[in-house]
Design an enzyme around this catalytic site. Sequence first.
Site, PDB file in Angstrom:
ATOM      1  N   ASP A  67     -47.939  58.469   5.620  1.00 34.64           N
ATOM      2  CA  ASP A  67     -49.390  58.576   5.771  1.00 34.64           C
ATOM      3  C   ASP A  67     -49.767  58.792   7.228  1.00 34.64           C
ATOM      4  O   ASP A  67     -48.914  58.704   8.113  1.00 34.64           O
ATOM      5  CB  ASP A  67     -50.076  57.322   5.192  1.00 34.64           C
ATOM      6  CG  ASP A  67     -49.324  56.032   5.495  1.00 34.64           C
ATOM      7  OD1 ASP A  67     -48.523  56.024   6.446  1.00 34.64           O
ATOM      8  OD2 ASP A  67     -49.537  55.039   4.781  1.00 34.64           O
ATOM      9  N   ASP A 136     -53.700  44.050   0.065  1.00 34.63           N
ATOM     10  CA  ASP A 136     -54.480  44.416  -1.119  1.00 34.63           C
ATOM     11  C   ASP A 136     -53.649  45.193  -2.140  1.00 34.63           C
ATOM     12  O   ASP A 136     -54.181  45.770  -3.082  1.00 34.63           O
ATOM     13  CB  ASP A 136     -55.724  45.227  -0.713  1.00 34.63           C
ATOM     14  CG  ASP A 136     -55.376  46.566  -0.066  1.00 34.63           C
ATOM     15  OD1 ASP A 136     -54.167  46.897   0.062  1.00 34.63           O
ATOM     16  OD2 ASP A 136     -56.316  47.305   0.312  1.00 34.63           O
ATOM     17  N   HIS A 138     -51.740  47.888  -1.590  1.00 34.90           N
ATOM     18  CA  HIS A 138     -51.506  49.325  -1.393  1.00 34.90           C
ATOM     19  C   HIS A 138     -50.057  49.602  -1.018  1.00 34.90           C
ATOM     20  O   HIS A 138     -49.402  48.751  -0.418  1.00 34.90           O
ATOM     21  CB  HIS A 138     -52.470  49.932  -0.363  1.00 34.90           C
ATOM     22  CG  HIS A 138     -52.263  49.515   1.071  1.00 34.90           C
ATOM     23  ND1 HIS A 138     -53.294  49.076   1.871  1.00 34.90           N
ATOM     24  CD2 HIS A 138     -51.151  49.480   1.857  1.00 34.90           C
ATOM     25  CE1 HIS A 138     -52.820  48.813   3.077  1.00 34.90           C
ATOM     26  NE2 HIS A 138     -51.529  49.038   3.101  1.00 34.90           N
ATOM     27  N   GLU A 143     -55.041  52.890  -1.797  1.00 37.48           N
ATOM     28  CA  GLU A 143     -55.816  51.662  -1.903  1.00 37.48           C
ATOM     29  C   GLU A 143     -56.140  51.366  -3.376  1.00 37.48           C
ATOM     30  O   GLU A 143     -55.970  52.232  -4.242  1.00 37.48           O
ATOM     31  CB  GLU A 143     -57.112  51.818  -1.097  1.00 37.48           C
ATOM     32  CG  GLU A 143     -56.890  52.055   0.401  1.00 37.48           C
ATOM     33  CD  GLU A 143     -56.479  50.787   1.164  1.00 37.48           C
ATOM     34  OE1 GLU A 143     -55.833  49.889   0.572  1.00 37.48           O
ATOM     35  OE2 GLU A 143     -56.803  50.706   2.369  1.00 37.48           O
TER      36      GLU A 143
HETATM   37  C1  F6R Z   1     -47.660  52.498   6.598  1.00 35.46           C
HETATM   38  C2  F6R Z   1     -47.902  52.211   5.195  1.00 35.46           C
HETATM   39  C3  F6R Z   1     -48.596  50.965   4.768  1.00 35.46           C
HETATM   40  C4  F6R Z   1     -47.887  49.711   5.279  1.00 35.46           C
HETATM   41  C5  F6R Z   1     -48.639  48.468   4.807  1.00 35.46           C
HETATM   42  C6  F6R Z   1     -47.998  47.204   5.334  1.00 35.46           C
HETATM   43  O1  F6R Z   1     -47.023  53.749   6.709  1.00 35.46           O
HETATM   44  O2  F6R Z   1     -47.538  53.000   4.392  1.00 35.46           O
HETATM   45  O3  F6R Z   1     -48.627  50.918   3.355  1.00 35.46           O
HETATM   46  O4  F6R Z   1     -46.576  49.692   4.819  1.00 35.46           O
HETATM   47  O5  F6R Z   1     -49.956  48.539   5.234  1.00 35.46           O
HETATM   48  O6  F6R Z   1     -48.099  47.187   6.723  1.00 35.46           O
HETATM   49  P1  F6R Z   1     -47.271  46.154   7.587  1.00 35.46           P
HETATM   50  O7  F6R Z   1     -45.832  46.468   7.362  1.00 35.46           O
HETATM   51  O8  F6R Z   1     -47.671  46.438   9.009  1.00 35.46           O
HETATM   52  O9  F6R Z   1     -47.650  44.808   7.110  1.00 35.46           O
END
Ligand code: F6R
Length: 261
Positions: A67, A136, A138, A143
């Site tokens: 992303d 949440d 995702h 989302e």
């Molecule tokens: C980032 C991504 C997000 C993160 C998620 C958890 O490329 O795809 O889905 O993996 O927000 O983030 P962290 O690892 O920072 O808790």
Amino acid sequence: MEVIILPDPGRIGSLAADAITALIARKPDAVLGLATGSSPLAVYDELVSRYEAGQISFRQARGFTLDEYVGLPADHPERYRNVIDTAFAARVDFAPGAVRGPDGLADDIPAACAAYEAAIRDAGGVDLQILGIGTDGHIAFNEPGSSLASRTRIKTLTRQTRVDNARFFGGDLDQVPTHCLTQGLGTIMEARHLILIAMGRSKAEAVHHLVEGAVSAMWPATVLQMHPHVTVLLDDAAAQRLQLVDYYRETYRAKPAWQGI
Ligand code: F6R
């Protein structure tokens, strides 16, 4: 879905790195799916150590990030294309241009998303995808409410995700972009092996839904229950709401070493 609970990030990083090392050994031009965020950092650090020790090379491999924020300047340190370079790609020997991400600065967003899907397809698809999970539920930036069949597209970040990520923007919520481009759940589901890493108590509810909840767009990560090869690597805190936690621990303890993950 295999659930493995390990005591510390080092053990989690090294188990995921073992899977990537084995993949590259049998397929040097493997395609890796690379998550950003804090969860995969131990994996990347371990891979960098192995690269520096001459145990692995990424010279023929390719990488696709999940992303990208929309609108962050090309040189912004939190632009995911830069984040992945800092955390991993530029620390090993990927060929120039071998690691790509969705173009969050494109004038024509739908065309950029379609081009990203085509690039993944042309590379032969993702062999091994590293994932984190949001509080949440995702994965990538799909989302709650995301179509379980979605493809790469623009999404609006939830306030929760922006609050969670404000730590990367000096704690200032206003600096966190409101929009992103993200691989869809349908895109991610085409990767051949998915390794999801979650650590810390703040992830426990999302992990509970991911592993033991009903499949629902309200908890987008639950779509992984439909994938034939998913490995979930957790620390104790992230596992604390799992109903079958003892069973997962026993299963892993009794697992024959030859099986790998
Ligand atoms: C980032 C991504 C997000 C993160 C998620 C958890 O490329 O795809 O889905 O993996 O927000 O983030 P962290 O690892 O920072 O808790």
